[in-house]
Every structure is written in C-alpha cells, then in structure tokens.
Design a protein around this motif. Structure first.
Motif, PDB file in Angstrom:
ATOM      1  N   THR A 462       0.851  -1.189   0.000  1.00 34.85           N
ATOM      2  CA  THR A 462       0.000   0.000   0.000  1.00 34.85           C
ATOM      3  C   THR A 462       0.889   1.243   0.000  1.00 34.85           C
ATOM      4  OG1 THR A 462      -1.732  -1.142   1.238  1.00 34.85           O
ATOM      5  CG2 THR A 462      -1.801   1.267   1.226  1.00 34.85           C
ATOM      6  N   SER A 464       0.279   5.217   0.465  1.00 38.66           N
ATOM      7  CA  SER A 464      -0.695   6.253   0.793  1.00 38.66           C
ATOM      8  C   SER A 464       0.021   7.598   0.878  1.00 38.66           C
ATOM      9  CB  SER A 464      -1.375   5.934   2.133  1.00 38.66           C
ATOM     10  OG  SER A 464      -2.252   6.971   2.511  1.00 38.66           O
ATOM     11  N   GLU A 475      -5.837  13.582   1.163  1.00 39.63           N
ATOM     12  CA  GLU A 475      -5.370  12.419   0.400  1.00 39.63           C
ATOM     13  C   GLU A 475      -4.994  12.820  -1.027  1.00 39.63           C
ATOM     14  OE1 GLU A 475      -4.830   9.308   1.285  1.00 39.63           O
ATOM     15  OE2 GLU A 475      -5.493   9.571   3.370  1.00 39.63           O
ATOM     16  N   TYR A 477      -4.971  11.118  -4.155  1.00 44.84           N
ATOM     17  CA  TYR A 477      -5.420   9.883  -4.800  1.00 44.84           C
ATOM     18  C   TYR A 477      -4.707   9.642  -6.132  1.00 44.84           C
ATOM     19  CZ  TYR A 477      -9.147   9.817  -1.334  1.00 44.84           C
ATOM     20  OH  TYR A 477      -9.842   9.767  -0.152  1.00 44.84           O
ATOM     21  N   SER A 480      -1.573   7.711  -4.624  1.00 47.10           N
ATOM     22  CA  SER A 480      -1.832   6.591  -3.713  1.00 47.10           C
ATOM     23  C   SER A 480      -2.168   5.330  -4.495  1.00 47.10           C
ATOM     24  CB  SER A 480      -2.970   6.938  -2.754  1.00 47.10           C
ATOM     25  OG  SER A 480      -2.602   8.017  -1.919  1.00 47.10           O
TER      26      SER A 480
END
Length: 811
Positions: A462, A464, A475, A477, A480
């Motif tokens: 992962t 992030s 965030e 995105y 990520s």
C-alpha cells in the motif's frame, strides 16, 4: 558481429591450446604414481601433493577420487613428497629413486579430534579458485574489519556496485544474492539497505559463481553471489565473540556472537549480531535541458545531503537431531530487524543559460524505514543406502517493510510557497518454499542429482500519499496505490557429474514454470486494473574440465539464465524521489534471458585466465522520460534491447617470500548495448577495467598486515548512464592476544577518500552529471575472542529457499 568475430578467434585459440596439451605421450613414457589413503585405508580426494627434489619444489598435483596422483615428464633422480590435506597431519615421505621406483602408497593420520582450547593459527588465503566458483575468505582480509557486507562486496574481485546499490559480477548486472544458500528475496533499495546494515563480522565466506549448476535457481543473468555466515563446525561447547568500533565522520559499532553446542544426538546453535551506524550521503547533481537544436534552455543545480542512523539486529538459532546414523532432522529459526531513520536537505536552483538564478527551492525530508523478517526452516537428511541420499527442505518466510516519508518544499523568495507532502508505504511479503533432492552415486566416479522445487510468493503493498493544504492533510489519490501480487514458480532439475581419465564433466538441465497475477486496487480517481502472465523455460548448464598434466587444466563452462523483474517494478504506481524526480512501475516488463560461456586455463594454484562471452536479450535498463514543460524527470525500468559482453580476466596468487602473499585480479570487459527509449534508438559501447589487489604480510612472528585496494575504470551498466573511474586503498594490521584465543585488528579503509560514485546520464532532451560520496574513509579497531573446547562437526542444512527473496523490490 565484431564482438562475435573476436570471441570466435579466442575460442579457436583456446581449442588449439587444449589440443596441444592433449597430445598423448608415448606408452613407454615413465611416470610416478602415488596413492593417498586415510587411517581406514580409504582413498582421500583433493589432497595436495608436492613433488620435491633436493628440498626444492618440482611440481604440485591434487589427488583424484581414487586418491591417486601422477607425475609425468620428470627426470631420473631422488624425489620426496610433501602431502597435506585439511583434517590430516602433514606427511613427508622417504626418498624414492626414479625411475627404478615409480609407485608408492602412503597413509595419512587425522589431526587430534579434541583440543584443550580453541586456538586458530592457520591462515586462509583471501581468494580460492574452486571448480565453478571463486571463494573469498572474509576474515583473511584485515581491512574487512568493521565494514558492512556491501562494502566487502564492493572491494571483491569482479564485483562492482553502482550509486543505486545495483550489483554487477564480472561486468554484468543481474546477480542473484544468496545468504547461506538462500536468496534474500530482496532487490533494489531493500537489498541495498539489508547488505549495508549487515556487519562483515557475521560472514565467513563469499562465493562468486558466474555459471551455477542446475540445482540452483536459474535466476541471475550474471550469476550468483552466496554470502555464507559464520557457523561453528566443531563438537562440544564453543563460541566466538567479535566487537568492532569504527570512526569516520560519524561513529559506527558492530558486534557478533556465534555459539554452538554438540553432544550426543543433538547439535544446537545460536548466532546474534548487532550493527549500529550513523551515516551520511552527499549527492550533487547538475541537470541540463536542451531544445530540438541541442541548445541549453535551462539548468537545474541540486546539492543534497542526507544523514541518519540505522540499527540491525539479526538472530539465527536451531537444532539438529540425529535420529540414526542414516537420518538427521533439523529446525532453524531466524529473524532480522532493521531501523533506518534519517533526514535530508536539498536545494534545487534553476539557472538560465547565462548561469543566473531564476528560482530556488529548498526541500527538507525525513525518512523512517522499518524492516522485519522472520524465517522457519525444517529439513531432513536421509541416507537410503551407500549409493543414495535424500534431502528435503521446507521454508516459510515473512517480511514487513514500512517506509514513512515527509517532504517540505520552500520557495526561497519573499512570500514564496511552503508546501508539504507525506507518504506511508507499508509492504508485507509471505513466501512458502519446498524442495527435495535425490542423489545417486554410481560407477566409480559418477553422481546423478535430481530434484524439484516449488515456491509461492504473495505481496501486499500500500502506498498512501497526502498533501498539506495549510490547514489539514488531504489524500493524494493520484499517487496513492494498493498493489497485490501473487507468483508461483515450479522447477524440475537434474544434473550428472562424472570423471573419465583426465576429463571431469558436469551436465545439467533445469525446467522452470512461472505464473503470476497482479491487481491494482482503485480509488475515487483511479480504476481497478489487473494483469497476469504464465511462461516457462529450459535452462541448461554444465562444464568440461581437461587435466592436461599435474600443473595445467582447461575448462569450458556454459549456461542459460533468467532475470525476472522485481515484484515492485511490476507495480504501476509513482514513488517520490524528490520534488523534480519520480519513479514509476512498469507492468509490461518481461524477463530478460542470458546465454553465458567461459573458457579458462588454470596453472597450479598460481594463475587462472578466463575468456567469457554473454548475450542478454530483453535487457533491463533504467528508462528516463523528461517533461520539458514542468522540468520533472520520470524514470522506470524496462526492456530496452540486448547487450553483448566480452570479458578477459586473470587471477594471480603467489608468495614472493615466506612472509608475503600476493593476490591480483584484473578483469577487462568490452560491452555493447543496443536499445530503444521513447522515440530514440540508443547504441553504446565501452571498454572497462576492474583491478583488485591484496598484499598479506607476516612479520615479528605474531603480526599480520595487509595493503589492499581496487580500481574501476569508466563503466556502463545502463543504456543511458556512464560511470566514471573510482577506487580505494586500504591498510591494516593484526596480532593474536590472550594465548592466541583472541585477535586484535586495526585498519584504515579508503585511505585517500577516492571511493566516490560519479557519472553522467543522458535522457531525451536532458543530461545529468552526478557524484555521490559516503562516509567511506574510516578507521576500525576490532577484537575477536574464541572460547570453548572443539571437536570435529557436521554440515548443517542450508534450506530450500529459491531466488524469490532477490525480487521483493523497493517495499
């Protein structure tokens, strides 16, 4: 074609040399035959026999599997023999009058099976040439004290390490790194972090194999580097404690403890090491951008300084139980934790064509990397009968690698922006591997090995990323990512090894079938994606050695190998290097394949000369893509074409005096790389030279000293990157203490601070000069203490794990 013609000429010269040596003598030509037996009247193989006349050395030979050695073309006279073999007492024979006496049989007596105290006085050579591999005895080099395993590899003959930690062997990249015959399952920066945090005090030997036999995984185009850690090999309770202090710009400390207890049917072992280091890395890069007419349009000046600490704890423990004289079972547990924490400052200054500053951005970074690894190995060894053996290994390994990053960018003008981003990148890897080997001895000198291996690898990664908007973290995105990968590799292999008169032959074939599936989970900006692939291949290997006489042997070795892309290379996500540099994965990359051939001549244990050629198809190389509008640089790894590598190497091992031993290896490579990047075809070639030298001295009866170093000329591993010359010189001294139960060593490494990584990279419409310096000039002081009572021991299992560790990726 030019390379092939050169290589063909060398092959013809080699074959002519073999033919000249292979001319049979007349049947009536006298020769002396000597047979060496042990105390049980069994033949002893690999015994060193020196033929002496008037106490002067005439010839040296090694006994065969029948314990026999023959000396030909010697004149009439009185001769004696000096016979030495590890584990046996040296023996000097009586004088034989040749040719009236032309045969003899002698019996060796073993050394005492117990010693009152552990006292090591013999000295191993730094380099040993054995069939199919070069063995480096790490403790034999005083200047290895206080160093990391990566630093030992960097100064090893034929091994080079670039600025990214990529390891090349004999001028070829794509090396499978093993630890105790097991792959590390790591690649890229994770492998670099492990080896650079692992103390050399843990290591006994390093084996370099350019054409490994079929029992090894086919991965590693350039071959295999096998790092063998220290293990006690004697009965009773015994151990070794080592501690070392190193001072460069920053202090460093490493310690290791090796314990072994063998009694009755049990053998118990425990190893622990601790390495604590404070480090720095200084990087300077100067990037220039060009228009379509190759005129400079902008310049980016980027000095960067990183510093930090890391601590490595490694434990390995286990037990062997001897169920019967024919059966042994074993269990081994291992674990490693590495904590690397650091900060960095980089200033990116944009300059115009006149060299004046347009803008400047200061980037402050922090990085916190956690690496944890646990392993379990179960093994069984069973002797079916006198001619058949069975070995079974099962391994389970688990990795947890977490990397936390923080970037803060500040525009260096009044009212300039101040933005920040951070990343949390956890990665878990689970590996299950099993293998079984059956060995059959038949005839007088023949062995057939057959086996299978199966491995399953699963990774969950992962990434992030978040950006700071001035109030809160949001965030990102677009960067990520969540990537899940599963791979299965199944292998069948068999090899046969035999001897016929003056020929030693080994031929093997390995079949590997690979299947993987990968899934990138989506988010609110990115859709899910998935891909899978299945492929297989045959990988032949083998050698033929011709023993021309007691002094000369010729060997031809050949093999086919594969390099699979690292797990994380297949992950199509973006990894932040700095504000202007990003790394992308490539799900479309396919394995690269190499064909390797070597021709070598060995004269006694004195001189080994090798000519090699290899061709790599679907060659892995870094691919650089430049955004001319934003100035951002993206790089990835891809298949760019093929490379040809023609090499000539020579290793000289001699003792000019009783107090002086000298080792020199020189390796010359001519490399041609052809490939395609973006909208441009690339073709480059380079001649590169690597020289390693080691001098060992003994004086005043108890002192040992060393002067060693290496030099590497201009080199090229990637299609677009050229490396500048580098090297280092190191010195050291040691002496035994405490009635030879202890040893003190003092060394100074990289005396003139010349071991920098410097080079020049070309990418579309841009170039970059770089130089990387580390804390390489250091002084080391170490103390080793040996204790306990010693007896002869047995070899432990090395496990089943294959080459999957090599490919974990960047975590």
């Amino acid at each position: 074609m030019r390379v092939i013609k050169k290589f063909s000429s060398l092959v013809i010269l080699f074959l002519l040399s073999v033919a000249a040596y292979a001319q049979p003598g007349t049947k009536d030509e006298p020769r002396f035959s000597l047979t060496v037996l042990n105390e049980r009247t069994q033949p002893v193989e690999a015994v060193t026999v020196e033929l002496l006349r008037d106490n002067k050395l005439v010839k040296v030979a090694i006994t065969d599997a029948k314990g026999q050695v023959r000396f030909e073309k010697i004149g009439a006279g009185s001769y004696t023999f000096s016979v030495t073999s590890k584990g046996y007492q040296r023996k000097m024979t009586e004088a034989y009058s040749f040719p009236s006496s032309n045969t003899a049989t002698i019996t060796l007596q073993p050394v005492s099976t117990t010693m009152k105290e552990v006292s090591v006085t013999s000295r191993k050579p730094f380099i040993e040439n054995k069939q199919g591999k070069v063995v480096l005895n790490v403790d034999a080099a005083i200047t290895n004290v206080g160093s990391t395993v990566l630093e030992v590899l960097e100064k090893s003959p034929g091994v080079t390490v670039d600025k990214n930690g990529s390891i090349a062997l004999q001028g070829k990249v794509g090396v499978l790194v093993l630890i105790d015959d097991k792959p590390t399952y790591l690649s890229g920066s994770d492998l670099n972090n492990l080896l650079s945090s692992m103390s050399s005090s843990q290591v006994d030997q390093i084996e370099l194999m350019t054409n490994p036999p079929a029992k090894y995984d086919a991965s590693g185009n350039a071959g295999i580097i096998n790092i063998k850690t220290k293990k006690s090999k004697v009965k009773g309770f015994n151990g070794t404690l080592t501690t070392a202090f190193t001072q460069g710009v920053y202090p460093k400390n490493n310690n290791s403890l090796v314990l072994n207890y063998r009694t009755g049917k049990f053998n118990i072992f425990f190893n622990y090491s601790l390495n604590v280091t404070k480090y720095f890395t200084s990087i300077y890069a100067l990037r220039k951008y060009y228009d379509n007419n190759d005129n400079v349009t902008a310049i980016l000046d980027q000095p960067t300084y990183f510093k930090g600490t890391f601590a490595n704890h490694t434990i390995k423990a286990g037990v062997d139980y001897y169920l019967s004289p024919k059966t042994t079972i074993g269990l081994a547990l291992g674990g490693t934790t590495v904590r690397r924490k650091g900060t960095g400052e980089a200033t990116a200054t944009w300059l115009n064509t006149a060299g004046s500053t347009d803008s400047s951005v200061l980037t402050v970074t922090s990085n916190d990397n956690h690496y944890k690894n646990g392993s379990i190995n179960g093994n069984l060894r069973h002797s079916i009968n006198k001619k058949q053996d069975l070995a079974v290994d099962i391994d389970w390994l688990n990795y947890k690698i977490t990397n936390d990053q923080l970037f803060n960018n500040q525009l260096q003008v009044a009212g300039g922006y101040n933005d920040a981003s951070k990343g949390h990148v956890p990665n878990t890897i689970s590996i299950l591997s099993a293998k079984a080997d059956h060995t059959l001895h038949f005839g007088k000198n023949s062995t057939l090995l057959s086996g299978f291996k199966s491995s399953r690898i699963r990774t969950d990664n992962t990434a992030s990323y978040q950006n700071f908007d001035g109030v809160d973290w949001q965030e990102d995105y677009g960067k990520s990512n969540h990537f899940i990968y599963q791979e299965n590799i199944n292998a069948l292999y068999s090899s046969i090894e035999t001897k016929y008169r003056r020929f030693s032959i080994q031929a093997g074939l390995r079949y590997e079938a690979t299947g993987y599936k990968a899934q990138q989970l989506g988010n609110i900006l990115q859709k899910d994606s998935a891909f899978r692939r299945n492929y297989d291949g045959l990988f032949p290997s083998g050698y033929i050695t011709y023993q021309a006489d007691s002094s000369n042997s010729f060997t031809i070795t050949a093999g086919r190998r594969i390099d699979r892309p690292a797990f994380q290379v297949l992950n199509p996500f973006t990894f932040i290097i700095n504000k202007y540099t990003f790394q992308n994965g490539n799900p479309f990359i396919v394995p690269q394949y190499s064909t390797n051939i070597e021709l070598s001549h060995q004269y006694k244990e004195l001189l080994t000369t090798t000519v090699s050629y290899s061709i790599v198809k679907n060659y892995f190389s870094q691919i650089f893509l430049n955004d001319t509008i934003t100035g951002l640089l993206y790089y990835s790894q891809g298949n760019v074409g093929r490379t040809h590598n023609l090499g000539v190497s020579s290793t000289l091992i001699l003792s000019p005096a009783k107090w002086w031993s000298f080792t020199l290896q020189a390796l010359f490579n001519h490399k041609e790389l052809k490939g395609f990047n973006g909208d441009a075809n690339f073709k480059s070639d380079i001649n590169q030279l690597n020289v390693n030298m080691s001098n060992q001295f003994r004086f005043a009866k108890v002192y040992n000293a060393e002067i060693s170093g290496f030099y590497t000329s201009r080199a090229r591993n990637d299609l677009q990157e050229r490396l500048y010359p580098t090297g280092q010189l190191s010195v050291g001294i040691s002496r035994p203490v405490l009635k030879k139960k202890g040893t003190v060593k003092l060394s100074l490494r990289d005396l003139f601070y010349t071991n920098a990584m410097e080079g020049f990279t070309q990418f579309p419409k841009a170039t970059e000069y770089f130089i990387v310096r580390r804390d390489s000039r250091v002084i080391n002081l170490s103390f080793t203490y040996r204790f306990g009572k010693a007896y002869k021991a047995v070899k432990r299992s090395s496990g089943s794990a294959g080459d999957e560790m090599e490919r974990v990726g960047n975590g």
